[in-house]
Design a protein around this motif. Structure first.
Motif, short mmCIF file in Angstrom:
data_model
loop_
_atom_site.label_atom_id
_atom_site.label_comp_id
_atom_site.label_asym_id
_atom_site.label_seq_id
_atom_site.Cartn_x
_atom_site.Cartn_y
_atom_site.Cartn_z
N GLN A 94 0.83 -1.21 0.00
CA GLN A 94 0.00 0.00 0.00
C GLN A 94 0.86 1.25 0.00
O GLN A 94 0.55 2.24 -0.68
CB GLN A 94 -0.94 0.01 1.21
CG GLN A 94 -1.85 1.24 1.25
CD GLN A 94 -2.86 1.18 2.37
OE1 GLN A 94 -3.52 0.17 2.56
NE2 GLN A 94 -2.98 2.26 3.14
N GLN A 98 0.78 4.39 -2.59
CA GLN A 98 0.57 5.76 -2.15
C GLN A 98 1.73 6.66 -2.56
O GLN A 98 1.53 7.83 -2.89
CB GLN A 98 0.38 5.81 -0.62
CG GLN A 98 -0.95 5.24 -0.16
CD GLN A 98 -1.17 5.40 1.33
OE1 GLN A 98 -1.32 4.43 2.07
NE2 GLN A 98 -1.19 6.64 1.81
N ALA A 102 1.38 9.97 -5.01
CA ALA A 102 1.55 11.18 -4.20
C ALA A 102 1.37 12.47 -5.01
O ALA A 102 0.95 13.50 -4.48
CB ALA A 102 2.91 11.17 -3.52
N VAL A 106 -3.89 12.87 -3.92
CA VAL A 106 -4.56 11.98 -2.97
C VAL A 106 -4.74 12.70 -1.65
O VAL A 106 -4.03 13.65 -1.32
CB VAL A 106 -3.74 10.69 -2.76
CG1 VAL A 106 -3.68 9.89 -4.04
CG2 VAL A 106 -2.32 11.01 -2.28
N PRO A 109 -1.10 11.85 1.11
CA PRO A 109 0.13 11.45 0.43
C PRO A 109 1.14 10.89 1.43
O PRO A 109 1.20 11.31 2.59
CB PRO A 109 0.62 12.75 -0.20
CG PRO A 109 0.00 13.84 0.61
CD PRO A 109 -1.33 13.32 1.03
#
Length: 348
Positions: A94, A98, A102, A106, A109
């Motif tokens: 995950q 992420q 970034a 999102v 981040p």
């Protein structure tokens, strides 16, 4: 024989976990309007967060005494396989996603430094697994120095000792800011409660799951939530009474539901899959929100409904596919109940 009501409780609990994260996601994306609806959803968020994670610590504590009766090697091996390995694997998976996203706007981040610090500073939903492992180590330490903790029946002095240790942990956790350690100590009492009531719980539920008992518990829960809301956030020490009562109400309702079913239902199946759902739901629901936003869809109800459904359904489908492929252990997932003598981790 499995206690079906516990699977129902896990199923209901993990749905609340997913919905709670979806709800906070739409708040962060500023999709919730100011006004009555926003106030209602904020209260919903508060209510859910008072008890949904304490419920999972409690459920995890229910069965820990059985595993403590084995050898130290067996205990450590099972917890590394059930908690540590999924924590590391899915934190990296995950976290990598992420990091890659970034620069795409999102809500939360991630920095490379955050991913490199998972050995002592968990991020996102993975804090629960880290804290749960610390609780397991705490239980193992207690059993090592006080072997009577694993004996049946548990003597009253031992019960008093456990209650004292739980209260001390809560006091230290509430008065410190030691990151994940303080968070673990705040949830330690719910884990210990599971240990204390593991044998008495079925009988208590059988006697206290009628209409009047459930209504009375619900009323006390509402009062406890209102009290906590006046003094602090949903995870503060002021919300601990609400968490205890919320756990009781969840179990009462789950027991009522399970006792009226002649076979396993969709809710028990979700309970079986609580660990995979917990590990994967953030990726699934974040993907839905990203697709909806890029499509120009900002309808709040659509985000809440689709985010929750996909956050539960996609991990379940992935879990089933992994089981059929015979690589559940590699993915950090438990086997489906009944397919192995090794019980799956009661974590979500």
């Amino acid at each position: 024989m499995r206690q079906t009501y516990l699977d129902v409780a896990r199923g209901a609990g993990i749905i609340l976990v997913v919905y709670g994260h979806v709800l906070r996601g739409v708040f962060a994306a500023e999709l919730v309007p100011v006004g009555t609806l926003g106030t209602v959803l904020a209260w919903t968020d508060y209510v859910i967060y008072t008890f949904h994670m304490p419920l999972f610590f409690f459920l995890s504590g229910l069965h820990v005494r059985n595993s403590l009766r084995g050898t130290q090697r067996e205990f450590m091996r099972s917890k590394v396989r059930a908690i540590v390995y999924p924590y590391l694997l899915w934190s990296i998976l995950q976290g990598s996603v992420q990091l890659a996203m970034a620069s795409h706007g999102v809500n939360h981040p991630l920095m490379l430094s955050d991913l490199l610090a998972i050995g002592w500073r968990p991020f996102a939903q993975f804090w629960f697994l880290y804290a749960l492992m610390l609780c397991m180590m705490g239980a193992w330490t207690l059993a090592r120095f006080v072997p009577a903790v694993t004996q049946e029946p548990m003597a009253m002095p031992i019960r008093g000792l456990l209650a004292g240790v739980a209260a001390t942990g809560l006091a230290v956790g509430a008065s410190t800011q030691w990151g994940i350690l303080s968070t673990t100590l705040m949830n330690w009492p719910f884990f210990v409660l599971g240990i204390l009531v593991s044998n008495a719980l079925p009988g208590w539920l059988e006697s206290n799951s009628g209409n009047r008992a459930c209504v009375a518990t619900a009323a006390v829960f509402a009062a406890a939530v209102a009290f906590a809301h006046r003094f602090g956030v949903a995870t503060s020490v002021w919300a601990v009474p609400a968490a205890f009562v919320g756990i009781a109400l969840s179990l009462q309702l789950s027991y009522r539901y399970a006792s009226r079913q002649m076979r396993y239902t969709w809710l028990t199946s979700i309970g079986f899959a609580s660990m995979p759902i917990y590990l994967m739901h953030i990726l699934a629901m974040a993907g839905v929100r990203t697709v909806l936003m890029r499509a120009g869809i900002t309808d709040l109800a659509t985000h809440l409904a689709l985010g929750t459904v996909v956050g539960v359904a996609v991990p379940m489908v992935a879990y089933i596919l992994v089981l059929r492929a015979g690589c559940a252990r590699i993915a950090g997932f438990p086997l489906w109940p009944g397919r192995s003598a090794v019980a799956h981790p009661q974590a979500a």
